[in-house]
Design an enzyme around this catalytic site. Structure first.
Site: not given
Ligand code: 13P
Length: 339
Positions: A219, A45, A136, A177
Site C-alpha cells: 500500500k 463511531r 495493515k 504501507e
C-alpha cells in the site's frame, strides 16, 4: 471454507475491487467528526461505520476488504449484528490495523518510527479469532530539509518486515504501507527519489525476514508533487512516475498494489489510478485502499444524522464505483458528472 493466504491476497485485488480503509484511530476519527461538528463517542463511531458497512451496493460490488480499528473489529451494529458478520455477508473481507501509531524517532527531530511490534504475535492470534483475515501497518516518511534520514527509512522498513513476518505466521495477509507524505513544497522529482529509496529498502528488508511476497500486498503513496509545490505535476506525469518507481522496486511476485489517497482530492485519487491502469502494461494488479478519498463525501452527506443514512450510502457507493472503474482503467471525468 478456509482460504489460503495467497487466496486472500488475490481476492483483495480481484474483479476491479479495492479496499475501504476504515481503520481511523480514536484521534483520527475525532478529527474527521470535528469537520462535521459531531462528537466522537462509541455510539457515533458505530453509527457512522454501520452506515458505511451496510452500503450493500458498494460493499458487494466494489469493496473486496475493509480495514478496521480494533474497537470496530469487536463492535456490533445497533441491532446487535457483529460488524464482522455484516462485512462477511456482503463479501468484504475484514482486516485490522495492527500498528499502534507513529512516535518520535529518537535522535531524529521531525521523523517518526511506527510502533507496535511488542506483543504483536498474541494480538494477531486474537484478531484472527475475532475474524480478521488481513492486517495493515503504516510507516510514515516525511520529506523536508535534510529529511528523510537513512536511519528513518531503514528503521521503519525493518519494522514493516518484522510485522509482515509475524502476521503471516498468524495466518493474516500483511499489507505493508510505507507512506511518503505529500505535505511540503517539494517537487515530484524529490518524491520520486524518496519513494524509490523507501521501496527499494522495504523489499530488501522483506527478503531478509523471509516474508512470502505472494501472501502480501503493498500500500504505497503515489509519486506526486508536494501539496505546496507551485509546479503541480499532471495526471499523466503522476501515473508515469508512479509506475516507473514501482516497476523498479516491487517484485512481480506481489499480487497487488493498493494505493492510499494521502490527502489527494477524491477525484484526483481516482484519475491517477485510472491513468495508471489504462496506459501501462503492469505485472501486478493496481487498485485502491483509500480512507479519505472513499469516505469524505459520504461523511459530509451523512452529517451525523440518522435521516441522512441513505444519502451517505449513495455518496459512498458513487466513490466506490468510480474507483472500481479506475481499477479497470475505465474512469472518466464525464462519468462523475453523469452521476
Ligand atoms: P488515506 O487514503 O486517507 O490516505 O488513508 C489510507 C490509510 O489507510 C492511511 O493509513
Amino acid at each position: 471454507m478456509t482460504m489460503t493466504l495467497e487466496q486472500v491476497a488475490q481476492a483483495l485485488v480481484a474483479d476491479n475491487k479495492g479496499i475501504l480503509a476504515a481503520d481511523e484511530s480514536g484521534g483520527t476519527i475525532k478529527k474527521r467528526f470535528d469537520s462535521i461538528g459531531l462528537a466522537s463517542t462509541e455510539e457515533t463511531r458505530r453509527d457512522y461505520r454501520e452506515m458505511l458497512f451496510r452500503s450493500t451496493e458498494a460493499m458487494r460490488n466494489y469493496i473486496s476488504g475493509t480495514i478496521l480499528y480494533y474497537e470496530t473489529l469487536r463492535q456490533s451494529a445497533k441491532d446487535g449484528t457483529r460488524f464482522v458478520d455484516i462485512l462477511n455477508e456482503a463479501g468484504s473481507i475484514p482486516g485490522i490495523k495492527v500498528d499502534v501509531g507513529a512516535k518520535p524517532l529518537a535522535g531524529h527531530p521531525g521523523e517518526t518510527i511506527t510502533e507496535g511490534l511488542d506483543g504483536l504475535r498474541a494480538r494477531c492470534e486474537e484478531y484472527y479469532q475475532l475474524g480478521a483475515r488481513f492486517t495493515k501497518w503504516r510507516a510514515v516518511i516525511s520529506i523536508g530539509k535534510n529529511i528523510p534520514s537513512r536511519a528513518c527509512i531503514v528503521t521503519n522498513m525493518h519494522a514493516l518486515a518484522r510485522y509482515a513476518a509475524i502476521a503471516q505466521e498468524a495466518k493474516l495477509v500483511p499489507i505493508v504501507e510505507p507512506e511518503v507524505l505529500m505535505d511540503g513544497d517539494h517537487t515530484i522529482d524529490r518524491c520520486t527519489e524518496v519513494t524509490e529509496a523507501v521501496l527499494h529498502t522495504l523489499y530488501a528488508e522483506l527478503a531478509l525476514q523471509g516474508v512470502v511476497l505472494e501472501q502480501s500486498l503493498l500500500k504505497p503513496n503515489m509519486v506526486i508533487s508536494g501539496m505546496e509545490c507551485p509546479q503541480q505535476a499532471s495526471v499523466e506525469e503522476v501515473a508515469a512516475r508512479t509506475v516507473q518507481v514501482l516497476k523498479r522496486t516491487v517484485p512481480a511476485a506481489v499480487p497487488g498494489i493498493v494505493f492510499l489517497s494521502g490527502g489527494q482530492s477524491d477525484e484526483l485519487a481516482t484519475a491517477h489510478l485510472s491513468a495508471m491502469n489504462s496506459a501501462f502494461d503492469l505485472p501486478w494488479t493496481l487498485s485502491f485502499s483509500y480512507g479519505r478519498a472513499l469516505q469524505a463525501a459520504a461523511l459530509k452527506a451523512w452529517n451525523g444524522k440518522a435521516e441522512n443514512v441513505a444519502a451517505g450510502q449513495r455518496a459512498f457507493s458513487h466513490r466506490a464505483r468510480m474507483n472500481s472503474l479506475a481499477a479497470a482503467g475505465r474512469w472518466s471525468a464525464e462519468l462523475e458528472k453523469a452521476a
